[in-house]
Structures are given as structure tokens and as C-alpha cells.
Design a protein around this motif. Sequence first.
Motif, PDB file in Angstrom:
ATOM      1  N   ARG A   1       0.823  -1.212   0.000  1.00  0.00           N
ATOM      2  CA  ARG A   1       0.000   0.000   0.000  1.00  0.00           C
ATOM      3  C   ARG A   1       0.857   1.261   0.000  1.00  0.00           C
ATOM      4  NH1 ARG A   1      -3.113  -3.043   4.330  1.00  0.00           N
ATOM      5  NH2 ARG A   1      -4.890  -3.958   3.225  1.00  0.00           N
ATOM      6  N   GLU A   2       1.934   1.237   0.766  1.00  0.00           N
ATOM      7  CA  GLU A   2       2.772   2.422   0.899  1.00  0.00           C
ATOM      8  C   GLU A   2       3.534   2.725  -0.392  1.00  0.00           C
ATOM      9  OE1 GLU A   2       4.388   5.792   2.420  1.00  0.00           O
ATOM     10  OE2 GLU A   2       2.813   4.561   3.317  1.00  0.00           O
ATOM     11  N   THR A   3       4.002   1.676  -1.071  1.00  0.00           N
ATOM     12  CA  THR A   3       4.865   1.891  -2.240  1.00  0.00           C
ATOM     13  C   THR A   3       4.094   1.975  -3.549  1.00  0.00           C
ATOM     14  OG1 THR A   3       5.227  -0.510  -2.398  1.00  0.00           O
ATOM     15  CG2 THR A   3       6.853   0.784  -1.169  1.00  0.00           C
ATOM     16  N   THR A   4       2.924   1.348  -3.645  1.00  0.00           N
ATOM     17  CA  THR A   4       2.206   1.324  -4.923  1.00  0.00           C
ATOM     18  C   THR A   4       0.793   1.882  -4.840  1.00  0.00           C
ATOM     19  OG1 THR A   4       1.198  -0.875  -4.650  1.00  0.00           O
ATOM     20  CG2 THR A   4       3.461  -0.800  -5.485  1.00  0.00           C
ATOM     21  N   ARG A   5       0.218   2.008  -3.642  1.00  0.00           N
ATOM     22  CA  ARG A   5      -1.168   2.428  -3.395  1.00  0.00           C
ATOM     23  C   ARG A   5      -2.171   1.371  -3.834  1.00  0.00           C
ATOM     24  NH1 ARG A   5      -1.106   5.110   0.508  1.00  0.00           N
ATOM     25  NH2 ARG A   5      -2.959   6.337   0.103  1.00  0.00           N
ATOM     26  N   ALA A   6      -1.716   0.162  -4.185  1.00  0.00           N
ATOM     27  CA  ALA A   6      -2.646  -0.920  -4.508  1.00  0.00           C
ATOM     28  C   ALA A   6      -3.509  -1.233  -3.293  1.00  0.00           C
ATOM     29  CB  ALA A   6      -1.882  -2.174  -4.944  1.00  0.00           C
ATOM     30  N   THR A   7      -4.743  -1.619  -3.530  1.00  0.00           N
ATOM     31  CA  THR A   7      -5.795  -1.952  -2.549  1.00  0.00           C
ATOM     32  C   THR A   7      -6.389  -0.717  -1.890  1.00  0.00           C
ATOM     33  OG1 THR A   7      -4.547  -2.222  -0.465  1.00  0.00           O
ATOM     34  CG2 THR A   7      -4.552  -4.088  -1.983  1.00  0.00           C
TER      35      THR A   7
END
Length: 512
Positions: free
Chosen positions: A479-485
Motif C-alpha cells: 500500500r505504501e509503495t504502490t497504493r494498490a488496494t
Amino acid sequence: MRGEGGLDARSLALDARPPAEAGGRAERSASDERASRPPAGERLVVVGNGMAATRLVEGLVAGGYAGHVTVLGDEPVPAYNRILLSAVLEGTHAPDALTLRSPDWYAGHGIDLRTGTRVLAVDRGHGDVMLVDGTLVPFDRLVLATGSIPTLPPIRGLVRHDGSLHPRVHAFRSLADCEGLLAAAPGARRAVVVGGGLLGLQVARALSLRGVATEVVEGAEHVLHRQVSAPAGKVLARSLTRLGTTVYTGARVVRLHEHGGPEAGVGLRLDTGVVLDTDLVVLTAGGRPSTALARGAGLEVRRGVVVDDHLTSPTDPRVHAIGDCAEHRGVTTGFVPPAWEQAQLLAARLCGADVVHEGSRSVARLRATDLDVAVLGDPVGEEGEVVEVSNPVAGKHSRLVVRDGVIVAAALVGDLSRVGLITQHYDRGTVLGVREPGDLLLPDPVSEPPALPDEAEVCACAGVSAGEVRGCSSLEHLRETTRATTGCGGCEQVCAALVEQASPRRAVVETR
């Protein structure tokens, strides 16, 4: 000369000044200028503090933007994930879990975040933004990320004489709306949701899960009529009925009337003559780009704030627009993926990259328990050969629109097991064989679904591939590195499985 409150002769004449006098059209088109790193002292003001604005600021931080950033948001809280408001209503997420970035994060990166701040007008001639309290915020560059605003359906009795909504009526656009509905739901036995679009179905499902008998009224002939075909809409309606929600299609609410005292419910009369008795009315139908500030500033506005391939206003090269309020090549969008895509591209340009926006793909997901829907492109209006598989009994319907062997649109209802592969083919423009479109819709029921290749996209909102997910050590790291989810949340199970599957392989590599 300016007065103490900023309300001077030039501000009072703001609306009377013709657009050309208020900054005029740029001598050269923004599309002709090359991107260059901004001066260190550039003052960038972002009007709006939603999901697009947050992604823009994240991109500016990551790209090392050298200017000073001020973010103006009219809600009193930091930016949050609007897509997951229905999850808060369901009870699966806490409100504070929706926060995208804390005030400390902004302060730590030197960003001036001002919440609870409403903008009154933009003065391009003087290069400043006026707040409702008269404060002036100067800018060298301005980004409009004002989103969209709801439109009220023409229902008599909806609005009281003082201009407020009837106390039994709730909008569902903001965290405050969600909290108001949460407060009202425990005392309600019945609810009517006006609008059978993505948001309407999410709200209806959430209320049903809270034990409220819910009905949906949709004016079109089937639910999700903008995203799916009639057969798919019927499958969805059947699934909703099975889950305890009644659906009325081809009907419009025309009047709200009270039954008696404040403790009594209200009645909603449909144009079919049917009257629905209810304790709550939730409005989810209708919305339009928020363009009032842009119009007042003399910027070119059609349905949305017009921008070119650099996401720059053709009226003024200092002004940009992204997200729901922006209109690019005649198209406005209402979904998070294109808004995030625009935000990332504009951040890259403001940090010096020479990139252009060639248009956004449309990807939509329905985030509601026991209702799985994914839509790529325009499966209703796109021309091509249609490949469909439907099983209404199981609540499944799949549709691919194929032109010259390429998937140009798709809609999947009830079964998203192949959405990753279909999205990959859709994005790449893969030319499929004669049997492949049908095979994509008929996964072998005996074997496990094929492993996703690293290139397959698993998070449509943030554009994150399976390989990128496998490279992360945990969901938090992801979540922190890609903002996925962090968008619709529909990919969380897949992402969790990919991270878990990759863990043993990482352990082996690390011990070598």
C-alpha cells in the motif's frame, strides 16, 4: 488597493471583468511548451483535497517538486477514500481507516494543508485565490481538483422551504453524509435508494447488511445501465433480490409526502402509481463536474474544465485540472483510476518530465459484499462482435466486445476469476485467436485458475501488476509503495494471496 479582509474594488468587480481581461488566452498554447523543472520558489495551489489531489501531492513529493504546495480542501477532515464509504456503512471498515494521508504527513513534507477551507473565487489577473473569509492565497500555478457535485432529482417534497433536505432524506457523497446515515440507520426498518448505479447498489447492499429492508428505484430499464447490458442488469437485479433487496426499474420517484408526525415515515410515489413507505431515502443518482470556480475565472468550460494533453487549460498555461472536474478530448470521467492516472502524469510534468496525456481507459469495479462487477471500457456502446456467457441461476454474466480480434470492452458480473487476464489483453490490445474470447469466459471448473503472469494488472485503480505485488514484503509495504488496494479495495484478496505466495520464494533467495 486591498482592504484588510481582501474585499476591495477589484474583487467586487471580479464577476464583471471579461475573461480576456482576467489573464487572457496564453500567447502560446500549453501543448507547444516543453516541460521544464519549475523554479524553486514556485507557489502551487491545489483547490480540492480528494483522491486525485492526494495522488498529485504524493507524486510531487516522490518527484522532488521544488516549489511550495498549498492544498485547500473544504471538508474539515484530511483526504479519504470515497470509494470505501459504503464499506464504512457496511461496518467492514472504520471511518479512520479511509484516511489517505495524515496531516502529519503533509507537514512532514512541507505542504500547507488547509482543511475546512472553502474557495470563493479565482483571480487569474492578480494570481490569487480568494477564500470565503476574504483571505487571499497567491499562486504561480493552480490545479483544480474540485471533483463533482450531486444533482438533486426532480422530486416534489424533497427540499423544504428553507432549502434544506427533508430530514428523512440523505445524500451519500461525503464522510459526513455517511456518518449521518449511520446515525439514522439503527432506527430505520425500511429504506429506499434512489438510483441504481454503482453507488446506489453499494449503498443498498450496505443497508441490507445492517438489517434494513431496502428497495432500489432506477429510472432506466435495468440497474447499472451505463455500464452493463440488459441481460447483465437483470442478473444483478436477481442477485439483489436473492440478497433481500427489491429493485424497481423503469420507474421514477416523483413525490415525497409525509405520513404524519416526526416519528412517522414518509411515502415515495413513483410515476407508475406505486407508493413506497419508508423511513429513509438515500439519493445516489446524478452528479456533474464542479466547474463554478473555473467559469468564474473565465476558463474554458464545457461539461468539465477543458484541458489539453498536458492537462493544462487552453485559456491559461498556469492552470491545470484533474479528476472528475476535468474534460480531456471531450470526455469527463467519474472513476478513480483515470483521476489517479491524470494526477500522476501532472505530477511528473510539474517535476520536469516531458509526458503527455493521451486519454484514460475506463475501468470500474462495484465494491459491495456478495456483488462482484468489473467493467472495462464501454461494453454497452462499443461496436464489435459480442461474446457472452450467462448463468442467471448462479448470478453470473460475462460479456466481451471484440473488434478485429482485440478486446475493446468487457463486463463481468458474479465471476471475476479471469478479470486479471482479460484486463491484460484489454490493455495490451492483444490479438486473440478465434476460440480465445470464449475460452476466457469459460474457465475450466475442475482445475485451478492459471497463475497470473507478472505483467497482468491486479489493481485497476492504481495500475499495479502482479509482479509489482509479488515484489512487496507485506500488504502494508504494498500500500505504501504502490497504493494498490487503496482504491475500491476489490483487489485486496488477490494481492494478499500474491504477497503470501511470494514470501517463501523471497525467503529462499535471502538465505542463499
